[in-house]
Motif scaffolding. Structure first.
Motif, PDB file in Angstrom:
ATOM      1  N   TYR C  13      13.502  56.187  74.155  1.00 29.36           N
ATOM      2  CA  TYR C  13      14.675  55.324  73.929  1.00 29.36           C
ATOM      3  C   TYR C  13      15.566  56.082  72.737  1.00 29.36           C
ATOM      4  O   TYR C  13      16.751  55.665  72.619  1.00 29.36           O
ATOM      5  N   LYS C  16      19.276  60.834  72.591  1.00 30.45           N
ATOM      6  CA  LYS C  16      20.681  60.677  73.347  1.00 30.45           C
ATOM      7  C   LYS C  16      20.806  61.524  74.283  1.00 30.45           C
ATOM      8  O   LYS C  16      20.424  62.896  74.104  1.00 30.45           O
ATOM      9  N   PRO C  17      20.981  61.085  75.209  1.00 35.86           N
ATOM     10  CA  PRO C  17      20.945  62.109  76.465  1.00 35.86           C
ATOM     11  C   PRO C  17      22.059  63.033  76.604  1.00 35.86           C
ATOM     12  O   PRO C  17      23.196  62.564  76.043  1.00 35.86           O
ATOM     13  N   VAL C  19      24.455  65.291  79.090  1.00 36.10           N
ATOM     14  CA  VAL C  19      25.035  65.439  80.596  1.00 36.10           C
ATOM     15  C   VAL C  19      25.079  66.904  80.732  1.00 36.10           C
ATOM     16  O   VAL C  19      25.483  67.642  79.991  1.00 36.10           O
ATOM     17  N   VAL C  26      21.456  64.486  83.904  1.00 36.74           N
ATOM     18  CA  VAL C  26      21.346  64.564  82.679  1.00 36.74           C
ATOM     19  C   VAL C  26      20.120  65.493  82.340  1.00 36.74           C
ATOM     20  O   VAL C  26      19.075  65.671  83.060  1.00 36.74           O
ATOM     21  N   LYS C  32      12.116  64.424  74.780  1.00 30.59           N
ATOM     22  CA  LYS C  32      10.847  63.429  74.753  1.00 30.59           C
ATOM     23  C   LYS C  32      10.912  62.468  75.754  1.00 30.59           C
ATOM     24  O   LYS C  32      11.956  61.908  75.804  1.00 30.59           O
TER      25      LYS C  32
END
Lengths: 378, 309, 248
Positions: C13, C16-17, C19, C26, C32
């Motif tokens: 959560y 921050k993904p 791209v 992604v 994690k």
């Protein structure tokens, strides 16, 4: 060669990290009021942290040195006041009880230690005998009812709240420390026992206490293990205590590195962010390298300890390097933060004060070097 | 392509979210509407006046009254023999029913589309809006939910479509409506408000939220929103929540008060036309998306602003 | 009554993904991963119902890579009794997931199937509803309160205008919303106990489900970046700008 933490220990770390992340915001309440919110202690107890190092048959978890070190690295992100009560439960004091007390003593104490109902203090250090416990002056004299303890101790964590105190005292001065010192388990309500001093500390660590023993009469069953073995008992758990402090420094250093890295990425200066400047980049590179080496030397020592390779110099090297590297890292992190790092309310300021003690207690850096050198030259 | 749009309504009013969904559907082809409810004649009337639509199917039946997915999904699945695509507004009702329809049709649904790129190609947000995926469907029928803020609204007036009754399927007998506890508010609904005033955790408690945020919202005739942190802290109920896990809004003006701008909040409001942020912390991420930022203590600035308007 | 709780391993959560530059998706390398937060709420709800004596056994299931065993262990540490991994390295769409869960339900025969309302990676919000459709069971989605009453379950749902309560016959499907509960931590003793709980591993082929994707991802890109605007000095300047925009 496998450098990954075992699954279970990794799970411990992840669980601990999520607890730590949830408890960290309470630091603000703590700073404002000076009181640790009770939910902190309750959370740590409910989730098994008080019993980590205590034997399973009495309600503890019986974790090994590697697991304890890995968990302590995570816990060390919290202000020490949040977790400091766990330290005596992992260090030599608790181990003395676990290894050498009678069944009756263990049943009396350990279940309550795991639930936080029976705080215990470990009273070894005396005024003027920090790094040289052999020079202690506290004595225990046998009489018809057991033993009478006289003397004083200082820098004792948990000294005020403890329900039991493990006291180290000369039972035969002529035999010297090895053979002459014995360990006793004394209830804190013993007449003649008093907390005679409160010593406030530089860090957010809670105060430590000065304890006085004035004709404290304890029964014959108060003796822990064998008479004359007290010094031996205190020393046999030194490795664990030292690795624990090393782990604390790794946790604080890694946290400072993380904070400084994030800060460097967003802090604007001269039309850019400071992470774009080579001076800052080299700082971060050095810190990251230091902390990686610290983590590895510590986990290696703990893993070997669990495998039965309990060489004293390994724990000493781990403590020495981790606390020195952690301190360097926190210092540089503060430099990266600039003025903000010197302000109360920033974690860096707290870490800067708190990490300082790790180079001193459980054997100063100089003592660690002595130990390493002695083993080298043996 | 023949499309069917599921009309959002409460048996009395036609929901605004329908109009954007009609726009999305019209990019695919002919648009039919379905009004499923009970005593929903007025809604069907309103639906028939939407510009550019072909036909309004009405299932007016007790089994449809509360739009329970168990009863509505088979009805729609039945209508899909005559339609190639069904589009739902991505409201909680649409999101509840659409996948059940997709399962009955053995179709992989396309959720929360942002644009129509071709007959079977759409964009949709993933990872809390941190990435946009372009996906192409290989299913025979399309089941789609539409993000309302991503499409212009179709004209609500101007059409005169035929209204045709369809037989409802029977009550599936597995679920029943018990009660609804809908927030009553004089203020505009968040997803259709032109102006939104939102409060964050910095508001301290519900009384402060009430005293600081509400007067400004009332002065501006604005809807009131909140960050997840403010909802979690119990200042306001969950239906105020703007963000990835709450409502997705795109008003003309979004005023963020004491909101730091967590990714999850930004995901819910970053398509607003103008974003105004008031925050004490000049490094707050909200300022990275705000068109107008004011670094100030909200306890002074907001009452001052309210008084001056 | 048994509860079946499907859980998904997703990007954590707090991460921050990013791209991938080639637009293929992604980047999840060295990122994690954790249990989907809504699934954590689902596990917690099942554990609470078990603690209240209303559920006898909790089975957790995950469909995903071998590493999803960690996610299942985390669910076991929270209080689930046994776990099943349907192991596959493929990305499985909600429809195929629902089909496999239907097959698993045929074996487990749960009275309640509790799922997270959506996974925070693909944000589909479909699996629970699809499973309910495939099994012809009632569904209580976006639940903020779950009360078992004999062979029925009363579910309070988070809907756009507020709350709605529905009553479902069991077996029933429930999907969780954020406010349903606050998941407990996996405590150290429970992590140790979880190691000894059964974890079975199967493959999609064991269930004869066609997992071929129906959607083809043509491209994954960064969302348009919003540029920061101006900072105003004081409230007066803010008002002037609001007036210029016609807001005030």
């Amino acid at each position: 060669m496998d450098f990954e933490l075992p699954d279970e220990i990794r799970d411990f770390c992840e669980a601990t990290r999520s607890i730590v992340n949830d408890l960290l915001p309470l630091e603000r309440d703590f700073v404002e009021t000076g009181v640790v919110p009770p939910i902190v202690r309750q959370t740590l107890i409910e989730n098994g942290y008080f019993g980590m190092a205590l034997p399973e048959e009495y309600g503890g978890l019986g974790l090994g040195a590697l697991a304890q070190a890995a968990v302590q690295i995570e816990l060390a992100r919290l202000p020490p006041q949040f977790w400091t009560e766990i330290r005596p439960l992992m260090g030599p004091g608790a181990k003395n009880i676990a290894y050498h007390c009678t069944e009756a003593q263990k049943e009396l104490l350990i279940p309550g230690m795991t639930t936080g109902e029976i705080p215990v203090a470990f009273a070894l250090t005396e005024p003027g005998s920090g790094s040289d416990p052999g020079s202690m002056r506290t004595t225990a004299t046998r009489n018809a009812d057991g033993w009478v303890i006289n003397g004083s101790k200082t820098y004792i964590s948990n000294g005020k709240n403890a329900k039991y105190v493990t006291v180290y005292a000369y039972t035969d001065k002529s035999a010297g420390p090895r053979g002459g010192i014995s360990a006793f388990l004394m209830p804190a309500d013993t007449p003649g026992f008093a907390v005679t001093g409160v010593i406030e500390l530089m860090g957010t660590s809670p105060a430590v206490y000065e304890l006085t023993f004035d004709e404290c009469q304890v029964g014959p069953d108060a003796l822990i293990g064998e008479e004359g073995k007290g010094f031996h008992y205190a020393l046999e758990c030194l490795n664990e205590g030292r690795m624990n402090v090393g782990a604390t420094a790794v946790g604080m250093g890694e946290y400072a590195l993380e904070l400084a890295t994030e800060e460097a990425k967003v802090r604007p200066a001269f039309g850019s962010v400071i992470a774009d400047f080579q001076a800052i980049r080299h700082y971060l590179a050095g810190m990251a390298t230091d902390m990686r080496a610290a983590r590895l030397i510590l986990l290696d020592a703990a893993w070997r300890y669990d495998q039965g390779e309990k060489r004293r110099e390994l724990a000493s090297m781990a403590k020495l390097f981790a606390t020195e590297a952690g301190s360097r890292t926190v210092d540089t992190a503060l430099q990266i933060y600039g003025g903000a790092g010197y302000c109360k309310g920033y974690a860096i300021e707290r870490l800067y004060r708190d990490i300082r003690i790790t180079r001193i207690y459980e054997g100063s850096s100089e003592i660690q070097k002595n130990t390493i050198a002695r083993e080298l030259l043996r | 392509m023949k499309t069917l749009v599921y009309v959002a309504h409460d048996n009395v009013h036609l929901g605004d979210a329908t109009l954007a969904t009609v726009t999305a559907a019209s990019k695919l082809g002919e648009v039919h509407l379905l009004v499923a409810g009970a005593g929903c004649g007025a809604v069907a009337e309103a639906a028939s006046r939407i510009a550019g639509i072909g036909k309004v199917h009405v299932a007016d039946d007790a089994a449809c009254e509360h739009q329970l997915a168990e009863n509505i999904a088979p009805l729609i699945a039945g209508l899909m023999t005559d339609h190639d695509a069904v589009l739902f507004p991505a409201t909680t009702t649409g999101k509840n029913i659409a996948p059940r329809v997709a399962a009955l049709l053995d179709v992989m649904q396309i959720s929360d589309i942002l644009s129509v790129e071709g007959e079977r190609t759409f964009t949709r947000p993933i990872y809390a809006g941190n990435a946009i995926a372009t996906v192409e469907s290989s299913d025979a029928k399309l089941v789609i939910t539409v993000r309302g803020t991503a499409f212009d609204k179709a004209e609500a007036e101007g059409g005169a479509a035929e209204i045709a009754a369809v037989a409802s399927t029977d009550d599936a007998g597995k679920s029943s409506f018990v009660s609804a506890e809908l927030a009553k508010s004089e203020r505009p609904e968040l997803t259709s408000a032109k102006i939104i005033v939102s409060g964050g955790r910095a508001l301290k408690d519900s009384a402060t939220f009430e005293n600081i945020v509400m007067p400004l919202a009332d002065k501006l005739g604005a809807g009131v929103g909140a960050s997840r942190a403010a909802v979690d802290a119990g200042y306001v109920p969950n239906d105020y929540q703007v963000g990835q896990t709450g409502k997705i809004v795109a008003p003309e003006v979004y005023i963020a008060i004491g909101i730091s701008g967590a990714i999850q909040h930004l995901a819910g409001m970053k398509d607003s036309k103008t974003i105004i942020a008031i925050n004490k912390d000049e490094d707050a991420p909200i300022f990275q998306v705000a068109d107008i930022g004011l670094v100030a203590d909200l306890y002074q600035a907001v009452p001052e602003l309210t008084a001056a308007l | 009554m048994k509860a079946l709780v499907p859980v998904k391993r997703v990007i954590d959560y707090n991460v921050k993904p990013r791209v991938k530059a080639d637009g293929s998706g992604v980047d999840l390398a060295n990122v994690k991963m954790s249990m989907n937060p809504f699934d954590e709420i689902a596990v917690e709800e099942a554990v609470r119902l078990k603690e209240a004596g209303q559920i006898d056994e909790i089975v957790v299931v995950s469909i995903g890579p071998a590493k999803a065993q960690e996610t299942l262990r985390a669910a076991l540490a929270m209080g689930a009794d046994s776990a099943l991994l349907i192991e596959t390295e493929e990305a499985i769409e909600p429809l195929a997931v629902a089909k496999m869960l239907k097959a698993v339900s045929g074996e487990v025969e749960p009275g309640l199937i509790i799922l997270g309302k959506q996974a925070i990676d693909d944000d589909s919000n479909q699996t629970g509803q699809m499973l309910a459709g495939l099994m012809n069971l009632p569904q209580g989605t976006f639940a903020s309160k779950v009360e078992l009453e004999g062979d029925h379950v009363r579910v309070t749902r988070e809907v756009d205008g507020g709350l709605e309560t529905v009553r479902l016959s069991t077996p029933a499907i429930i999907t969780t919303d954020l406010r349903l509960n606050e998941p407990r931590y996996a405590s150290l003793p429970n992590i140790m106990k979880a190691k000894k709980k059964p974890l079975e591993i199967k493959t999609p082929a064991d269930y004869g489900v066609d997992i071929a994707p129906r959607l083809k991802t043509l491209n994954v890109s960064e969302p348009p970046v919003r540029q920061a605007g101006v900072k105003v000095a004081d409230v007066d300047e803010l008002i002037a700008r609001l007036k210029a925009m016609g807001v005030a």
